[in-house]
Scaffold this motif. Structure first.
Motif, PDB file in Angstrom:
ATOM      1  N   TYR A   1      -0.580   4.726  -9.499  1.00 23.63           N
ATOM      2  CA  TYR A   1      -1.347   6.024  -9.263  1.00 23.63           C
ATOM      3  C   TYR A   1      -0.163   6.872  -9.803  1.00 23.63           C
ATOM      4  O   TYR A   1      -1.364   7.757 -10.492  1.00 23.63           O
ATOM      5  CB  TYR A   1      -2.520   5.856  -8.081  1.00 23.63           C
ATOM      6  N   HIS A   2      -0.187   7.351  -8.882  1.00 25.47           N
ATOM      7  CA  HIS A   2       0.529   8.975  -9.292  1.00 25.47           C
ATOM      8  C   HIS A   2       2.383   9.072  -9.522  1.00 25.47           C
ATOM      9  O   HIS A   2       2.634  10.014  -8.988  1.00 25.47           O
ATOM     10  CB  HIS A   2       0.167  10.070  -8.001  1.00 25.47           C
ATOM     11  N   GLY A   3       2.853   7.319  -8.827  1.00 23.75           N
ATOM     12  CA  GLY A   3       3.878   7.823  -9.727  1.00 23.75           C
ATOM     13  C   GLY A   3       5.112   7.783  -8.658  1.00 23.75           C
ATOM     14  O   GLY A   3       6.064   7.871  -8.526  1.00 23.75           O
ATOM     15  N   TRP A   4       4.569   7.608  -7.568  1.00 24.04           N
ATOM     16  CA  TRP A   4       5.436   8.013  -5.792  1.00 24.04           C
ATOM     17  C   TRP A   4       6.866   6.410  -6.103  1.00 24.04           C
ATOM     18  O   TRP A   4       5.946   5.148  -6.182  1.00 24.04           O
ATOM     19  CB  TRP A   4       4.862   7.521  -4.628  1.00 24.04           C
ATOM     20  N   THR A   5       7.607   6.145  -5.696  1.00 24.11           N
ATOM     21  CA  THR A   5       8.796   5.323  -5.481  1.00 24.11           C
ATOM     22  C   THR A   5       9.468   4.903  -4.833  1.00 24.11           C
ATOM     23  O   THR A   5       9.948   5.721  -3.890  1.00 24.11           O
ATOM     24  CB  THR A   5       9.484   6.276  -7.036  1.00 24.11           C
TER      25      THR A   5
ATOM     26  N   SER B   1       0.941  -1.135   0.192  1.00 22.98           N
ATOM     27  CA  SER B   1      -0.101  -0.395  -0.276  1.00 22.98           C
ATOM     28  C   SER B   1       1.664   1.747  -0.139  1.00 22.98           C
ATOM     29  O   SER B   1       2.224   1.328   1.588  1.00 22.98           O
ATOM     30  CB  SER B   1      -1.181   0.660   0.874  1.00 22.98           C
ATOM     31  N   CYS B   2       1.168   1.747  -1.358  1.00 26.94           N
ATOM     32  CA  CYS B   2       1.452   2.926  -1.614  1.00 26.94           C
ATOM     33  C   CYS B   2       1.551   3.975   0.223  1.00 26.94           C
ATOM     34  O   CYS B   2       0.282   4.186   0.311  1.00 26.94           O
ATOM     35  CB  CYS B   2       1.181   3.297  -2.428  1.00 26.94           C
ATOM     36  N   THR B   3       2.258   4.784   0.374  1.00 25.96           N
ATOM     37  CA  THR B   3       1.712   5.384   1.970  1.00 25.96           C
ATOM     38  C   THR B   3       1.164   7.060   1.292  1.00 25.96           C
ATOM     39  O   THR B   3       0.885   7.931   1.860  1.00 25.96           O
ATOM     40  CB  THR B   3       2.995   6.332   2.198  1.00 25.96           C
ATOM     41  N   HIS B   4       1.431   7.273   0.162  1.00 28.57           N
ATOM     42  CA  HIS B   4       0.585   8.595  -0.370  1.00 28.57           C
ATOM     43  C   HIS B   4      -0.896   8.536   0.165  1.00 28.57           C
ATOM     44  O   HIS B   4      -1.587   8.808   1.162  1.00 28.57           O
ATOM     45  CB  HIS B   4       0.884   8.913  -1.878  1.00 28.57           C
ATOM     46  N   ARG B   5      -1.682   7.449  -0.605  1.00 34.59           N
ATOM     47  CA  ARG B   5      -3.316   7.211  -0.625  1.00 34.59           C
ATOM     48  C   ARG B   5      -3.427   6.112  -0.941  1.00 34.59           C
ATOM     49  O   ARG B   5      -4.668   5.500  -1.358  1.00 34.59           O
ATOM     50  CB  ARG B   5      -3.672   8.164  -1.541  1.00 34.59           C
ATOM     51  N   GLY B   6      -2.901   4.888  -0.838  1.00 34.14           N
ATOM     52  CA  GLY B   6      -2.956   3.451  -0.709  1.00 34.14           C
ATOM     53  C   GLY B   6      -2.770   3.010  -1.713  1.00 34.14           C
ATOM     54  O   GLY B   6      -3.261   1.198  -1.613  1.00 34.14           O
ATOM     55  N   ALA B   7      -2.514   3.436  -3.340  1.00 37.41           N
ATOM     56  CA  ALA B   7      -3.034   1.953  -4.266  1.00 37.41           C
ATOM     57  C   ALA B   7      -2.087   0.867  -3.565  1.00 37.41           C
ATOM     58  O   ALA B   7      -0.020   1.566  -3.223  1.00 37.41           O
ATOM     59  CB  ALA B   7      -2.362   2.829  -5.352  1.00 37.41           C
ATOM     60  N   GLN B   8      -1.620  -0.086  -4.150  1.00 37.01           N
ATOM     61  CA  GLN B   8      -1.016  -0.961  -4.159  1.00 37.01           C
ATOM     62  C   GLN B   8       0.021  -1.860  -5.684  1.00 37.01           C
ATOM     63  O   GLN B   8      -0.573  -0.748  -6.832  1.00 37.01           O
ATOM     64  CB  GLN B   8      -1.496  -2.737  -4.709  1.00 37.01           C
TER      65      GLN B   8
END
Ligand code: FES
Ligand SMILES: [Fe+2]
Length: 410
Positions: A123-127, A103-110
């Motif tokens: 989702y927004h490309g955090w790495t 779960s991405c710590t931005h808004r939770g996407a997998q």
């Protein structure tokens, strides 16, 4: 709660069990449980009870997540779900295995996809790095001030032991692996799983996780349910050996059949026990409580089948993950043979065992059959439920702190 790592005299304990198997095989006896066990059928259909099992059992005890050899190389990763929790498993560049909440710590996407070096959120490309650290965010200047240190992936405690990756899904759980295993891992070590190779992997949908694992805990059903596949000529009797909540089950050895098999106990019985090969004494099915079966096949080409039954978020959902390992990287005919065997085992479990569980589930969910009965000859299922009951009530492993580290039998 912690226990020191157990030292068990594995060989003498295996010899003792092998002698017992041989004695029962000669006498054509088994050692059944002292009585039948009746279970409230709501154990299989009640959502609140299921959530308690997920909370106090699946999140509180160390679980087998994968075989170490599935993530042999740095950068290898896989995703899975247990009790509705999405998990990302990865081996980092230093060779350390990690389990993260996927779960991405931005808004939770997998983070479904990864590369050798890092994971990029779809989702927004955090790495994120393989160690779970946030390393880059898109439009860094415009997003707002955040401290990257606070935005690493949620991490679960992981240990590698006996060629398996173990993780605990509630990082606040105080149950440690040594308390849980009480030396059972020393038997698992004899399989040498570290050096095996992933050959095939199948994921099969099933119903309630207990119905799915129970099919691994008795041989009573083999000649009946599996009459069209491997059932005919198969014994429906099982000998059970318990090690804390874990267990091993094995069919009595057939003295007449399979004498060509060098690991038949009758064939080695006349030799001094120092000469008994370990493989002859470890065969059968090994159960890591509560949901993993390791089946050692030494016939039909060396192979090990690991079956993990993982609960879904709902009481009527589970998955059986079949992981088939072989001793070597196979090619040609040998490769085809293992693929065929894996296809066969997938068929048997999905079309016979799990298809039956689905019908059981449907009927039990009506609430009209109030209880199910576990026979004296189904002692492994009785053992499973005794320990589920023990642990689900508290989420603790207290009873294991004074475990004598000896096999017990029904
Ligand atoms: S949710 Fe992952 S980058 Fe937005
Ligand atoms: Fe079966």
């Amino acid at each position: 709660m912690t226990t020191e790592k157990a030292i068990v005299d594995v060989r003498s304990q295996l010899v003792e069990v092998a002698r017992d198997i041989l004695a029962h095989s000669k006498a054509d006896t088994i050692r059944p449980a002292s009585g039948i066990m009746k279970l409230d059928s709501r154990l299989y259909s009640d959502q609140a009870n299921h959530e308690k099992e997920c909370q106090n059992l699946f999140k509180k005890i160390p679980l087998v997540l994968a075989a170490s050899c599935e993530l042999r190389e740095s950068g290898q990763f896989q995703t899975m779900q247990i009790a509705g929790i999405p998990i990302l498993l990865v081996r980092d560049k230093h060779g350390v295995a990690h389990a993260f909440l996927n779960s991405c710590t931005h808004r939770g996407a997998q983070l479904a996809k990864g590369s050798k070096a890092r994971f990029t959120c779809p989702y927004h490309g955090w790495t994120f790095s393989q160690e779970g650290l946030l390393v880059a965010i898109t439009l860094n200047d415009l997003f707002g001030d955040i401290d990257f240190k606070d935005y690493g992936l949620v991490s679960f405690p992981v240990t590698e032991r006996a060629g398996l990756i173990w993780g605990t899904l509630d990082p606040s759980s105080s149950n440690d692996l040594d308390t849980f295993l009480q030396g059972f891992d020393m038997f698992l070590e004899t399989f040498g799983l570290d050096s095996w190779r992933l050959a095939e992997k199948r994921i099969l949908d099933g119903t309630n996780w207990k119905l799915a694992i129970e099919a691994h805990l008795e041989f009573y059903h083999l000649p009946v349910l599996h009459k069209n596949t491997f059932g005919p000529n198969t014994s429906n009797k099982a000998l059970y050996y318990f090690w804390g909540p874990h267990q091993r089950l094995i069919q009595p050895t057939d003295s007449k059949e399979n004498l060509a098999d060098e690991h038949n106990l009758f064939k080695i019985a006349d030799k001094p026990d120092e000469e008994w090969p370990t493989e002859a004494m470890t065969r059968g099915e090994w159960i890591i409580f509560p949901n993993v079966s390791i089946n050692l096949f030494y016939d039909g080409g060396p192979g090990i089948l690991i079956s993990q039954v993982v609960p879904g978020a709902n009481v009527n959902e589970s998955q059986t993950i079949q992981t088939f390992l072989t001793a070597d990287e196979l090619e040609g005919d040998a490769r085809t043979k293992v693929k065929d065997l894996s296809d066969f085992l997938e068929f048997v479990v999905s079309q016979e065992d799990l298809a039956t569980s689905e019908k059981q589930q449907q009927a039990l969910q009506t609430g009209l059959l109030h209880e199910v009965t576990i026979g004296r000859n189904e002692a492994g299922i009785q053992h499973l439920h005794k320990w589920i009951n023990e642990i689900v009530s508290t989420g603790a492993l207290d009873q294991l702190l004074s475990y004598p580290r000896k096999w017990t039998a029904p």
